[in-house]
Write a protein that holds these residues in place. Structure first.
Motif, PDB file in Angstrom:
ATOM      1  N   LYS A  72       2.965   1.473  -5.792  1.00  0.00           N
ATOM      2  CA  LYS A  72       2.663   1.232  -4.368  1.00  0.00           C
ATOM      3  C   LYS A  72       3.934   0.852  -3.601  1.00  0.00           C
ATOM      4  N   GLY A  73       3.776   0.604  -2.301  1.00  0.00           N
ATOM      5  CA  GLY A  73       4.949   0.261  -1.507  1.00  0.00           C
ATOM      6  C   GLY A  73       5.832   1.466  -1.211  1.00  0.00           C
ATOM      7  N   VAL A  74       5.187   2.649  -1.066  1.00  0.00           N
ATOM      8  CA  VAL A  74       5.935   3.872  -0.773  1.00  0.00           C
ATOM      9  C   VAL A  74       5.460   4.461   0.559  1.00  0.00           C
ATOM     10  N   VAL A  75       6.397   4.887   1.372  1.00  0.00           N
ATOM     11  CA  VAL A  75       6.072   5.687   2.548  1.00  0.00           C
ATOM     12  C   VAL A  75       6.567   7.096   2.235  1.00  0.00           C
ATOM     13  N   MET A  76       5.673   8.060   2.200  1.00  0.00           N
ATOM     14  CA  MET A  76       6.082   9.430   1.882  1.00  0.00           C
ATOM     15  C   MET A  76       5.649  10.355   3.009  1.00  0.00           C
ATOM     16  N   ASP A  77       6.548  11.241   3.418  1.00  0.00           N
ATOM     17  CA  ASP A  77       6.154  12.195   4.450  1.00  0.00           C
ATOM     18  C   ASP A  77       6.175  13.616   3.906  1.00  0.00           C
ATOM     19  N   GLY A  78       5.327  14.460   4.491  1.00  0.00           N
ATOM     20  CA  GLY A  78       5.236  15.842   4.014  1.00  0.00           C
ATOM     21  C   GLY A  78       4.118  16.594   4.691  1.00  0.00           C
ATOM     22  N   LEU A  80      10.076   8.333  11.632  1.00  0.00           N
ATOM     23  CA  LEU A  80       9.051   7.294  11.623  1.00  0.00           C
ATOM     24  C   LEU A  80       8.894   6.692  10.229  1.00  0.00           C
ATOM     25  N   ALA A  81       8.858   7.548   9.218  1.00  0.00           N
ATOM     26  CA  ALA A  81       8.665   7.066   7.843  1.00  0.00           C
ATOM     27  C   ALA A  81       9.805   6.133   7.427  1.00  0.00           C
ATOM     28  N   LYS A  82      11.022   6.483   7.811  1.00  0.00           N
ATOM     29  CA  LYS A  82      12.183   5.638   7.460  1.00  0.00           C
ATOM     30  C   LYS A  82      12.104   4.289   8.158  1.00  0.00           C
ATOM     31  N   GLN A  83      11.775   4.318   9.451  1.00  0.00           N
ATOM     32  CA  GLN A  83      11.662   3.064  10.217  1.00  0.00           C
ATOM     33  C   GLN A  83      10.616   2.157   9.584  1.00  0.00           C
ATOM     34  N   LYS A  87      11.165  -1.531   7.795  1.00  0.00           N
ATOM     35  CA  LYS A  87      10.490  -2.719   8.328  1.00  0.00           C
ATOM     36  C   LYS A  87       9.624  -3.400   7.264  1.00  0.00           C
ATOM     37  N   LEU A  88       8.906  -2.592   6.481  1.00  0.00           N
ATOM     38  CA  LEU A  88       7.970  -3.155   5.498  1.00  0.00           C
ATOM     39  C   LEU A  88       8.646  -3.424   4.148  1.00  0.00           C
ATOM     40  N   LYS A  89       9.926  -3.070   4.047  1.00  0.00           N
ATOM     41  CA  LYS A  89      10.668  -3.155   2.780  1.00  0.00           C
ATOM     42  C   LYS A  89       9.990  -2.305   1.698  1.00  0.00           C
ATOM     43  N   TYR A  90       9.617  -1.119   2.087  1.00  0.00           N
ATOM     44  CA  TYR A  90       9.012  -0.147   1.182  1.00  0.00           C
ATOM     45  C   TYR A  90      10.068   0.899   0.824  1.00  0.00           C
ATOM     46  N   ILE A  91       9.709   1.759  -0.129  1.00  0.00           N
ATOM     47  CA  ILE A  91      10.595   2.868  -0.493  1.00  0.00           C
ATOM     48  C   ILE A  91      10.173   4.111   0.299  1.00  0.00           C
ATOM     49  N   ILE A 115       0.856  -1.190   0.000  1.00  0.00           N
ATOM     50  CA  ILE A 115       0.000   0.000   0.000  1.00  0.00           C
ATOM     51  C   ILE A 115       0.893   1.241   0.000  1.00  0.00           C
ATOM     52  N   ASN A 116       0.303   2.390  -0.245  1.00  0.00           N
ATOM     53  CA  ASN A 116       1.047   3.637  -0.037  1.00  0.00           C
ATOM     54  C   ASN A 116       0.683   4.193   1.336  1.00  0.00           C
ATOM     55  N   ILE A 117       1.688   4.727   2.014  1.00  0.00           N
ATOM     56  CA  ILE A 117       1.459   5.282   3.345  1.00  0.00           C
ATOM     57  C   ILE A 117       1.825   6.770   3.336  1.00  0.00           C
TER      58      ILE A 117
END
Ligand code: DC
Length: 230
Positions: free
Chosen positions: A128-134, A20-23, A27-31, A5-7
Motif C-alpha cells: 500500500k501507499g502507492v499512487v499509480m497512474d495509467g 497530479l500523481a506526483k504531487q 504530499k502523502l509521502k507515498y511512492i 491506501i493505494n490510489i
C-alpha cells in the motif's frame, strides 16, 4: 494521518495524470509509479532491437523478448524525481520522445506485454501507499484501490499542454501533429481488446479542462484524506 491506501489515477493521454500523481505522492509521502513509463520502456527496447520500427512491430518477436526486459525506477537526487531504468540503463529522457509515443499504444495493446507489466505493477502496490497512474489501474491493476480517479480534459486543452512541454524541450513539432497523436492514442487506448481505457464503476471523475493545478490538487487531497480515514 489515516491508514495507507493505494490510489489509482486513470485517464486519457496528456490529462496531467502524472503531475497530479506526483504531487499527491509527495504530499502523502507515498511512492509514485508511472505505469505508462513501463509501456514506453518496452517500446524503446523493441526499437533498439529493431523489432519495433516507426510504422510497424513484430509482435511474436517482442513477446519472445519479454523475459529479457527488466524495468525499474530509481530516485534521482538531482531532479528529486524517480527515473525509469531499462535493463539497468537510465532511459527517462529517451522514453518521452514523440517517436516512442507514436508506437507505444500498439505495443501496449499486446496481451503478453500487459500481463508482464500488470504483475510487476501489482507487486509495487503490495505494501500500500502507492499512487499509480495509467489506463487500467482502477480496473485491472488495483481493482480494490481505496481511491480511484478518472481524469479527463478536452482534446484541445490536452494537445496544447503537451505541445508546450515538447517545444520547451526542443522538439520540432506542430500543435496539429500533437493533436493527431493524442486523438490516435485515445482511439487505440479506448478500443483495444485488452484492458481498454474505461472508467471503473467506483472511480471519481476529475475533469480538469478549466481547473487550475491548485484547485485540482485541493479537490483530490480532500478525497484522499477522506478515503484514508475509512
Ligand atoms: O501515460 P503515458 O502517455 O506515458 O502512457 C503511454 C502509453 O502506454 C499510452 O498510450 C497507453 C499505454 N498505457 C497503458 O496501456 N496502460 C497503462 N496502465 C499505462 C499506459
Amino acid at each position: 494521518m489515516g491508514k495507507k491506501i493505494n490510489i489509482a489515477i486513470d485517464g486519457f493521454s496528456s490529462c496531467g495524470k502524472s503531475t497530479l500523481a506526483k504531487q499527491l505522492a509527495h504530499k502523502l509521502k507515498y511512492i509514485y509509479i508511472d505505469s505508462g513509463a513501463m509501456y514506453r520502456a518496452v517500446t524503446l527496447y523493441g526499437m533498439e532491437q529493431g523489432i519495433v520500427t516507426d510504422e510497424d512491430l513484430d509482435k511474436e518477436a517482442l513477446i519472445e523478448e519479454l523475459n529479457n526486459i527488466n524495468i525499474s525506477f530509481n530516485y534521482n537526487r538531482t531532479t528529486g524525481k524517480s527515473d525509469t531504468y531499462l535493463n539497468g540503463k537510465n532511459v527517462e529522457s529517451e522514453i518521452r520522445t514523440l517517436r516512442i509515443a507514436r508506437m507505444v499504444s500498439p505495443v501496449s495493446a499486446i496481451k503478453e506485454v500487459r500481463t508482464k507489466l500488470v504483475k510487476a505493477q501489482q507487486a509495487f502496490g503490495k505494501e500500500k501507499g502507492v499512487v499509480m497512474d495509467g489506463r487500467d489501474i482502477g480496473t485491472t491493476v488495483f481493482p480494490d484501490a481505496k481511491l480511484k480517479i478518472f481524469m479527463t480534459a478536452s482534446t484541445e486543452v490536452r494537445a496544447y499542454r503537451r505541445f508546450r512541454e515538447l517545444i520547451a524541450r526542443g522538439d520540432k513539432i506542430t500543435l496539429e501533429e500533437v493533436k493527431e497523436n493524442i486523438s490516435r492514442r485515445d482511439e487505440i487506448d479506448t478500443t483495444r481488446e485488452e484492458s481498454p481505457l474505461i472508467k471503473a464503476d467506483d472511480a471519481l471523475i476529475l475533469d480538469n479542462s478549466i481547473l487550475t493545478m491548485e484547485e485540482q490538487f485541493d479537490i483530490v487531497l480532500d478525497w484522499a484524506e477522506e478515503r484514508q480515514k475509512n
